[in-house]
Each structure stands twice: as structure tokens, then as C-alpha cells.
Design a protein around this motif. Structure first.
Motif, PDB file in Angstrom:
ATOM      1  N   TRP A 280      37.912 -34.816  68.698  1.00 38.10           N
ATOM      2  CA  TRP A 280      39.019 -35.241  69.338  1.00 38.10           C
ATOM      3  C   TRP A 280      39.011 -36.448  69.712  1.00 38.10           C
ATOM      4  N   LYS A 281      37.695 -37.126  70.446  1.00 42.55           N
ATOM      5  CA  LYS A 281      37.659 -38.185  71.158  1.00 42.55           C
ATOM      6  C   LYS A 281      37.441 -39.193  69.919  1.00 42.55           C
ATOM      7  N   MET A 282      37.178 -38.857  68.768  1.00 39.75           N
ATOM      8  CA  MET A 282      37.175 -39.759  67.630  1.00 39.75           C
ATOM      9  C   MET A 282      38.393 -40.144  67.178  1.00 39.75           C
ATOM     10  N   ILE A 283      39.349 -38.779  67.164  1.00 42.23           N
ATOM     11  CA  ILE A 283      40.626 -39.111  66.597  1.00 42.23           C
ATOM     12  C   ILE A 283      41.526 -40.067  67.520  1.00 42.23           C
ATOM     13  N   VAL A 284      41.306 -39.908  68.724  1.00 46.54           N
ATOM     14  CA  VAL A 284      41.884 -40.538  69.981  1.00 46.54           C
ATOM     15  C   VAL A 284      41.501 -41.934  69.975  1.00 46.54           C
ATOM     16  N   LEU A 285      40.312 -42.205  69.646  1.00 41.99           N
ATOM     17  CA  LEU A 285      39.930 -43.518  69.571  1.00 41.99           C
ATOM     18  C   LEU A 285      40.356 -44.375  68.226  1.00 41.99           C
ATOM     19  N   LEU A 286      40.423 -43.390  67.212  1.00 40.11           N
ATOM     20  CA  LEU A 286      41.101 -44.400  65.988  1.00 40.11           C
ATOM     21  C   LEU A 286      42.600 -44.532  66.197  1.00 40.11           C
ATOM     22  N   PHE A 287      43.296 -43.492  66.723  1.00 43.80           N
ATOM     23  CA  PHE A 287      44.866 -43.745  67.108  1.00 43.80           C
ATOM     24  C   PHE A 287      44.653 -45.252  67.973  1.00 43.80           C
ATOM     25  N   ALA A 288      44.111 -45.415  68.842  1.00 45.88           N
ATOM     26  CA  ALA A 288      44.070 -46.426  69.865  1.00 45.88           C
ATOM     27  C   ALA A 288      43.760 -47.801  69.232  1.00 45.88           C
ATOM     28  N   ILE A 289      42.830 -47.573  68.270  1.00 44.17           N
ATOM     29  CA  ILE A 289      42.360 -48.820  67.250  1.00 44.17           C
ATOM     30  C   ILE A 289      43.662 -49.192  66.388  1.00 44.17           C
ATOM     31  N   SER A 290      44.508 -48.185  66.016  1.00 48.69           N
ATOM     32  CA  SER A 290      45.567 -48.569  65.302  1.00 48.69           C
ATOM     33  C   SER A 290      46.634 -49.211  66.066  1.00 48.69           C
ATOM     34  N   SER A 291      47.014 -48.617  67.101  1.00 53.54           N
ATOM     35  CA  SER A 291      47.984 -49.097  68.166  1.00 53.54           C
ATOM     36  C   SER A 291      47.458 -50.695  68.434  1.00 53.54           C
ATOM     37  N   LEU A 292      46.220 -50.904  68.658  1.00 55.38           N
ATOM     38  CA  LEU A 292      45.920 -52.081  69.123  1.00 55.38           C
ATOM     39  C   LEU A 292      46.102 -53.130  67.903  1.00 55.38           C
ATOM     40  N   ILE A 293      45.832 -52.971  66.616  1.00 55.08           N
ATOM     41  CA  ILE A 293      45.865 -53.827  65.677  1.00 55.08           C
ATOM     42  C   ILE A 293      47.497 -54.066  65.484  1.00 55.08           C
ATOM     43  N   ILE A 294      48.139 -52.992  65.520  1.00 54.38           N
ATOM     44  CA  ILE A 294      49.690 -53.114  65.328  1.00 54.38           C
ATOM     45  C   ILE A 294      50.303 -54.188  66.522  1.00 54.38           C
ATOM     46  N   GLY A 295      49.781 -53.779  67.856  1.00 54.62           N
ATOM     47  CA  GLY A 295      49.959 -54.857  68.655  1.00 54.62           C
ATOM     48  C   GLY A 295      49.593 -56.209  68.352  1.00 54.62           C
ATOM     49  N   ILE A 296      48.505 -56.339  67.940  1.00 56.34           N
ATOM     50  CA  ILE A 296      48.080 -57.716  67.762  1.00 56.34           C
ATOM     51  C   ILE A 296      48.941 -58.534  66.645  1.00 56.34           C
ATOM     52  N   ALA A 297      49.452 -57.654  65.762  1.00 59.58           N
ATOM     53  CA  ALA A 297      50.170 -58.318  64.610  1.00 59.58           C
ATOM     54  C   ALA A 297      51.619 -58.518  65.363  1.00 59.58           C
ATOM     55  N   ASN A 298      51.966 -58.246  66.484  1.00 58.66           N
ATOM     56  CA  ASN A 298      53.268 -58.519  67.238  1.00 58.66           C
ATOM     57  C   ASN A 298      54.379 -58.278  66.717  1.00 58.66           C
ATOM     58  N   PRO A 299      54.792 -56.815  66.428  1.00 62.44           N
ATOM     59  CA  PRO A 299      56.134 -56.439  66.042  1.00 62.44           C
ATOM     60  C   PRO A 299      57.249 -56.931  66.814  1.00 62.44           C
ATOM     61  N   GLN A 300      58.329 -57.376  66.229  1.00 64.40           N
ATOM     62  CA  GLN A 300      59.334 -58.099  66.858  1.00 64.40           C
ATOM     63  C   GLN A 300      60.912 -57.594  66.454  1.00 64.40           C
ATOM     64  N   ILE A 301      61.849 -57.389  67.316  1.00 66.56           N
ATOM     65  CA  ILE A 301      63.102 -57.088  66.872  1.00 66.56           C
ATOM     66  C   ILE A 301      64.010 -58.575  66.980  1.00 66.56           C
ATOM     67  N   GLY A 302      64.819 -58.761  66.092  1.00 66.55           N
ATOM     68  CA  GLY A 302      65.660 -59.749  66.106  1.00 66.55           C
ATOM     69  C   GLY A 302      66.884 -59.419  67.155  1.00 66.55           C
ATOM     70  N   SER A 303      67.186 -60.493  68.035  1.00 72.98           N
ATOM     71  CA  SER A 303      68.027 -60.014  69.127  1.00 72.98           C
ATOM     72  C   SER A 303      69.601 -60.534  69.127  1.00 72.98           C
ATOM     73  N   LYS A 304      69.376 -61.854  68.328  1.00 67.48           N
ATOM     74  CA  LYS A 304      70.586 -62.696  68.285  1.00 67.48           C
ATOM     75  C   LYS A 304      70.933 -63.261  66.898  1.00 67.48           C
ATOM     76  N   LEU A 305      71.991 -62.648  66.348  1.00 66.59           N
ATOM     77  CA  LEU A 305      72.502 -63.278  64.991  1.00 66.59           C
ATOM     78  C   LEU A 305      73.244 -64.361  65.223  1.00 66.59           C
ATOM     79  N   GLU A 306      72.770 -65.478  64.262  1.00 64.83           N
ATOM     80  CA  GLU A 306      73.518 -66.813  64.439  1.00 64.83           C
ATOM     81  C   GLU A 306      73.852 -67.114  62.904  1.00 64.83           C
ATOM     82  N   LYS A 307      74.962 -67.679  62.743  1.00 62.54           N
ATOM     83  CA  LYS A 307      75.491 -68.199  61.386  1.00 62.54           C
ATOM     84  C   LYS A 307      75.075 -69.734  61.280  1.00 62.54           C
ATOM     85  N   VAL A 308      74.299 -69.865  60.236  1.00 61.05           N
ATOM     86  CA  VAL A 308      73.720 -71.202  60.085  1.00 61.05           C
ATOM     87  C   VAL A 308      74.675 -71.915  58.838  1.00 61.05           C
TER      88      VAL A 308
END
Length: 358
Positions: A59-87
Motif C-alpha cells: 500500500w505504501k508503494m501504491i500511494v508513492l507511485l500515485f504521488a509520483i504520477s501527480s507530481l509529474i503531471i503537475g510539472i507538465a502544468n495542465p492548463q485551461i483556456g479561459s478567454k476565447l479571442e477572435k484573431v
């Protein structure tokens, strides 16, 4: 309307670490149990250390692996587009028709005609500013690989997948490529109610046309305001056509009498197609594909206004995954390795722990 993206998607490749660590962990457990079996029956050995729980370690290992996964995703910086602009951009509509017949694998242009074409198109896409681009592939028939778009990243992605295996009908039908380009522009005009844009079809081929009608199609395109540009891939001397099996070259294409087939492009045909299409012809070589000359000519055309929609502002969401990673790391440190009554689930089939929980 929102759109999701990663600011640094290249960091997501680090997620491969997670399954690797999991496999290593399972291997370590297996080795430990093998060592314990050397001392006797493993059930008796475990009775000598009743407080040790492999289940909790897992269980400790599973939790650690999920923590590593979350950290990597955080480093990749997920973003949401919040303002649509016509160009509004200024540009033209162009379709690049790429010959993917087997003769495009000839190596008189290094590394081969097709690879050189793809590399040149990719560079062309990098130099575009406001123009819309579509991709057609053709051999004995023509198919739309990418509809007309301003998404240059998509254009490069689709281009990278192009191979001679895309079309089973071999041959070289330049006429079908021009016809499909014409139909594409017609559909665009009907859907967008806009016929004012300058339009161009760039044909990249070795010119070994096995069908008729290319000159006639070029003339019809010119009547519709479509300019036809041609690029001859190959040399006048020509080169043999490699034959591959399982990714390895096993020889060269032979004719019915056993002679090696030499692929030479038809320069006069490509010149006539460009002339009838009010465009220009360029012969490529190993150092220059000719696309830059054609792009210079296209840039001289009057460019019309093209309205596109883009996301101007993106909001980062790395904080969420960083918080999840920190929480999981905290949980991992709180999970001890001693047996407890609440831990009754046996995810890893460690029957020995179950027998010794009470």
C-alpha cells in the motif's frame, strides 16, 4: 468554452517511470520471498516476524507511485483556456499534394524523395503566417490527409505519419490530386461563403504520371482561380526503387524481364502542369526542395483576411496536482509497516499476511 492543454507536454514522458518502479518493486518482493524460502516454510518464517506486513508495504508503494504520477503531471502544468479571442489573419488557402507512390522511396535525393519532401513541408509550415493549409496524399488515387486548417501543429503531426503504405493502389495520378484539391476548395467556399481568397495547390511528385488528365485538370483549376505549383522530386539520371520487407531493404524493384527499374521524373509534364495552372515549376535537389522559392511566389499574392478563434489566456492547474502529490506523500509516511486489523484487503494475493493478521 474551455480547452485543455499541457504547457510542457514533453515532461509527461517521465510517467514511464511509474510502471518501471512498480515492476522493480514486484521483483524485489519476489526475491525476498525466495530468500526466506531457503530458511524453511515461509509460513513458519513469517510467524517469527508477526508484526511485518507485506500488504502495508504494498500500500505504501501504491500511494508513492500515485504521488509520483501527480507530481509529474503537475510539472507538465495542465492548463485551461479561459478567454476565447477572435484573431484576424491575412493569408491564402493552400493545399500540398504529396506523392506517396513507391517510386518516392528512390534515393537520388537523400535520404529519399519522400523523406526529403516531408522535411521540406515541415519547414514550410514553420514559416507560414496566417495562411491556411491542407494536405492531400496520392498515388494511384488521392485522399485528404488533413482538411484546410490554421492548426499548424496538427499539420506537422499528420505529415509525420505519411508513408507509402497509406494507399494500396499504386501508380501516380496527378490528375486525381488536382481534382481532389479543386473539390476541397469548392466545399470550403460553400461552407464559408467566401470565394475571395487566393488559392494554390502545390504538387510534390517525381512526375512519373501513370494516368492521363493532369494537364486538363490544371487548366480547369486555373479557370477556378486556383494556381498550380509543381516540385519535381528526383534527378534526371534517376534511381532504383528500393523494396522493403519488415522494414529492411531486400533489393530493388525489377521489371518483367528481371531488370532493375530506374525511376526518372517527367520534368516536361510538371512544367506544363504548372504553366497551365498559372504557377511555377521547381526541381528539387538534395540541398534544396524548392518549396522556399514557391513560398516566396505565394507571398507575393494578395492575401485576404481570415478570421480564426484562439484561446488568449490559459489558467494553470499545476497547483491541484502538486497538492495531491503532497497529500499522498503525507499519507505514505503515515502508513506504517506493522499489521493492523483494518487492513483486511489482500490486493497482492499475499496469503501469508492474511493468515497471520490475527
Amino acid at each position: 468554452m474551455n480547452i485543455f492543454r499541457f504547457e510542457h507536454p514533453e515532461y509527461l514522458y517521465a510517467l514511464i517511470i511509474v510502471p518501471i518502479l512498480f515492476v522493480i518493486w514486484l521483483a524485489i518482493i519476489g526475491l525476498q520471498k525466495k530468500k526466506w524460502n531457503k530458511f524453511g516454510d515461509i509460513n513458519l518464517v513469517l510467524k517469527l516476524i508477526p508484526q511485518v506486513s507485506y500488504r502495508l508495504k504494498n500500500w505504501k508503494m501504491i500511494v508513492l507511485l500515485f504521488a509520483i504520477s501527480s507530481l509529474i503531471i503537475g510539472i507538465a502544468n495542465p492548463q485551461i483556456g479561459s478567454k476565447l479571442e477572435k484573431v484576424k489573419r491575412m493569408g491564402i488557402d493552400m493545399i500540398i499534394a504529396v506523392d506517396i507512390s513507391n517510386s518516392m522511396m528512390a534515393e537520388d535525393i537523400k535520404p529519399n524523395r519522400l523523406s526529403s519532401s516531408k522535411r521540406a513541408i515541415s519547414k514550410l509550415v514553420d514559416d507560414l503566417e496566417g495562411d491556411r493549409i491542407g494536405i492531400i496524399v496520392f498515388a494511384g488515387k488521392a485522399y485528404t490527409q488533413l482538411p484546410i486548417t490554421t492548426d499548424y501543429s496538427a499539420a506537422k503531426m499528420f505529415l509525420s505519419t505519411v508513408t507509402t503504405d497509406f494507399i494500396s493502389t499504386q501508380g501516380t495520378s496527378i490528375a486525381s490530386a488536382i481534382e481532389m484539391g479543386r473539390n476541397t476548395f469548392k466545399n470550403e467556399a460553400e461552407n464559408n461563403k467566401n470565394t475571395d481568397r487566393n488559392k494554390a495547390i502545390i504538387i510534390i511528385t517525381d512526375g512519373e504520371d501513370h494516368e492521363e488528365g493532369a494537364i486538363e485538370e490544371s487548366e480547369e483549376a486555373a479557370k477556378e482561380g486556383i494556381m498550380i505549383y509543381t516540385i519535381g522530386m528526383g534527378t534526371l539520371k534517376g534511381a532504383p526503387i528500393p523494396v522493403y520487407e519488415n522494414g529492411k531493404r531486400v533489393g530493388y524493384k525489377k521489371d518483367g524481364e528481371g531488370h532493375t527499374v530506374i525511376s526518372r521524373f517527367n520534368e516536361s509534364l510538371l512544367q506544363n502542369i504548372a504553366k497551365k495552372g498559372n504557377g511555377m515549376y521547381v526541381r528539387a535537389n538534395s540541398s534544396n526542395s524548392g518549396l522556399n522559392y514557391i513560398l516566396d511566389e505565394i507571398n507575393k499574392l494578395n492575401k485576404t483576411e481570415i478570421e480564426t478563434q484562439t484561446f488568449k489566456d490559459y489558467e494553470s492547474r499545476f497547483q491541484i496536482f502538486a497538492a495531491i502529490a503532497l497529500l499522498l506523500l503525507l499519507i505514505e509516511t503515515l502508513i506504517g509497516e506493522r499489521k493492523t486489523k483494518w487492513n483486511s484487503f489482500n490486493w497482492f494475493n499475499t496469503t501469508n499476511d492474511t493468515k497471520n493478521d490475527d
